[in-house]
Design an enzyme around this catalytic site. Sequence first.
Site, PDB file in Angstrom:
ATOM      1  N   ARG A  60     -63.651 -29.417  59.002  1.00  0.00           N
ATOM      2  CA  ARG A  60     -63.274 -30.565  60.149  1.00  0.00           C
ATOM      3  C   ARG A  60     -64.164 -30.155  61.202  1.00  0.00           C
ATOM      4  O   ARG A  60     -64.880 -30.979  61.854  1.00  0.00           O
ATOM      5  CB  ARG A  60     -62.038 -30.642  60.338  1.00  0.00           C
ATOM      6  N   LYS A  73     -56.769 -43.561  73.383  1.00  0.00           N
ATOM      7  CA  LYS A  73     -56.480 -44.405  72.443  1.00  0.00           C
ATOM      8  C   LYS A  73     -55.529 -44.528  71.780  1.00  0.00           C
ATOM      9  O   LYS A  73     -54.772 -43.470  71.425  1.00  0.00           O
ATOM     10  CB  LYS A  73     -57.756 -44.318  71.380  1.00  0.00           C
ATOM     11  N   GLU A 115     -55.626 -50.884  71.194  1.00  0.00           N
ATOM     12  CA  GLU A 115     -56.122 -51.381  69.838  1.00  0.00           C
ATOM     13  C   GLU A 115     -55.007 -51.992  68.952  1.00  0.00           C
ATOM     14  O   GLU A 115     -54.377 -51.280  68.369  1.00  0.00           O
ATOM     15  CB  GLU A 115     -56.521 -50.071  69.229  1.00  0.00           C
ATOM     16  N   LYS A 147     -59.883 -52.554  72.162  1.00  0.00           N
ATOM     17  CA  LYS A 147     -60.686 -52.043  70.938  1.00  0.00           C
ATOM     18  C   LYS A 147     -59.988 -53.260  69.894  1.00  0.00           C
ATOM     19  O   LYS A 147     -58.784 -53.042  69.536  1.00  0.00           O
ATOM     20  CB  LYS A 147     -60.243 -50.773  70.307  1.00  0.00           C
TER      21      LYS A 147
HETATM   22  C1  5MM Z   1     -60.516 -42.768  62.914  1.00  0.00           C
HETATM   23  O1  5MM Z   1     -59.706 -43.673  62.425  1.00  0.00           O
HETATM   24  C2  5MM Z   1     -58.849 -44.157  63.619  1.00  0.00           C
HETATM   25  C3  5MM Z   1     -57.349 -44.220  62.983  1.00  0.00           C
HETATM   26  O2  5MM Z   1     -57.242 -42.891  62.483  1.00  0.00           O
HETATM   27  P1  5MM Z   1     -55.812 -42.304  61.798  1.00  0.00           P
HETATM   28  O3  5MM Z   1     -55.463 -43.574  60.938  1.00  0.00           O
HETATM   29  O4  5MM Z   1     -56.140 -41.315  61.109  1.00  0.00           O
HETATM   30  O5  5MM Z   1     -54.769 -42.287  62.853  1.00  0.00           O
HETATM   31  C4  5MM Z   1     -58.908 -45.695  63.814  1.00  0.00           C
HETATM   32  O6  5MM Z   1     -58.062 -45.939  64.884  1.00  0.00           O
HETATM   33  C5  5MM Z   1     -60.193 -45.834  64.119  1.00  0.00           C
HETATM   34  O7  5MM Z   1     -60.450 -45.329  65.488  1.00  0.00           O
HETATM   35  C6  5MM Z   1     -60.459 -47.395  64.276  1.00  0.00           C
HETATM   36  O8  5MM Z   1     -59.693 -48.043  63.219  1.00  0.00           O
HETATM   37  C7  5MM Z   1     -61.835 -47.690  64.029  1.00  0.00           C
HETATM   38  O9  5MM Z   1     -62.254 -47.097  62.990  1.00  0.00           O
HETATM   39  P2  5MM Z   1     -63.020 -47.931  61.780  1.00  0.00           P
HETATM   40  O10 5MM Z   1     -63.244 -47.042  60.575  1.00  0.00           O
HETATM   41  O11 5MM Z   1     -62.013 -49.203  61.628  1.00  0.00           O
HETATM   42  O12 5MM Z   1     -64.320 -48.277  62.356  1.00  0.00           O
END
Ligand code: 5MM
Length: 340
Positions: A46, A136, A177, A219
């Site tokens: 990672r 976030k 978000e 977001k």
């Molecule tokens: C990186 O994914 C975030 C959530 O992670 P976990 O489910 O592991 O907690 C997620 O909040 C992400 O920042 C947003 O959904 C934007 O990611 P996408 O893939 O939807 O652009």
Amino acid sequence: MDTALLSQTAAAMLGAGKGLLAADESSATAERRFASIGVECTEANRRAYRNLLFSTAEIERFISGVILFDETIRQRADDGRPFADYLNARGIVPGIKVDGGAKDLALCRGEKVTEGLDGLRERLAGYFELGARFAKWRAVITIGDDLPTGACLAANAHALARYAALCQEASIVPIIEPEVLLDGGHTIERCEEVTEAALRATYEALAVFKVRVEYAILKASMVVSGKACARQAGVDEVAERTVRVLKRTVPAAQPGVVFLSGGQSDLAATAHLNAMASMPALPWVLSFSYSRALQNPALATWKGQAGNTRAAQDAFHHRARMNGLASRGKWTPEAEKRPA
Ligand code: 5MM
């Protein structure tokens, strides 16, 4: 609450032609992403993968901030500097995911509420020390026959508002978000209705808890057809409906809205943003905060092999550049033909 710092951070995050990289995959999500390329999801892998993304040449031209996961903000770049310091030195604002994940909402089958408020004040102070200047918190809203319930919208709005207030108290810009999932057979009309309800509930709660929208960033999920819906709306319809909902619900005093990609294809996420950012006289900056739509080609190219690092960085650079163009309404399908 240092309002000068909050303003400065928000302005840096919303710099022209730039957006955010969401690299805050929790361990379970990282496990799924790595499984898709047949790579073992160890801490070392990672770190290596995040190092690959963050050290991509000239990425600061398109990426203004990176959302980190708790593990990542404690890790170091190849040059020995903590990732937060490394990003900061490149002019990229380090941020941190502080929610504890979406958990089953009691008595509301099929719905989730995001947890993590207990001890958040102390955790935010710790993250500030580690260099994080924004945070976030993601709420998850599912569309179904009788979903979402009022309980789900209220519980998540309440949590988002209390989180945002704690962030501002700590001089950390909150990214708020409330993600409406695109899974399901629902129509785009239904997605618009639910997105509006979720945003209304969120902004009402933010007002109750005295959150200053001048120092917050939304977001948002785009208004799209459900993944399994027979009629898939086109780019212009998605853009028009999404912006209409935002205009109805998001105060003009708020500096910016960044979108998540939510499982859209890489090109759709770029085209949708481009169509919205092309619209005249919007009160907020519109940009991206993508995870999958920025990382998919890089992850698939990398495959866990050090020898693929350069090619994976090129793939990441390309998607970042395309979305940077889209955030200015300057993307075209022709621009996809590399190189820059
Ligand atoms: C990186 O994914 C975030 C959530 O992670 P976990 O489910 O592991 O907690 C997620 O909040 C992400 O920042 C947003 O959904 C934007 O990611 P996408 O893939 O939807 O652009």
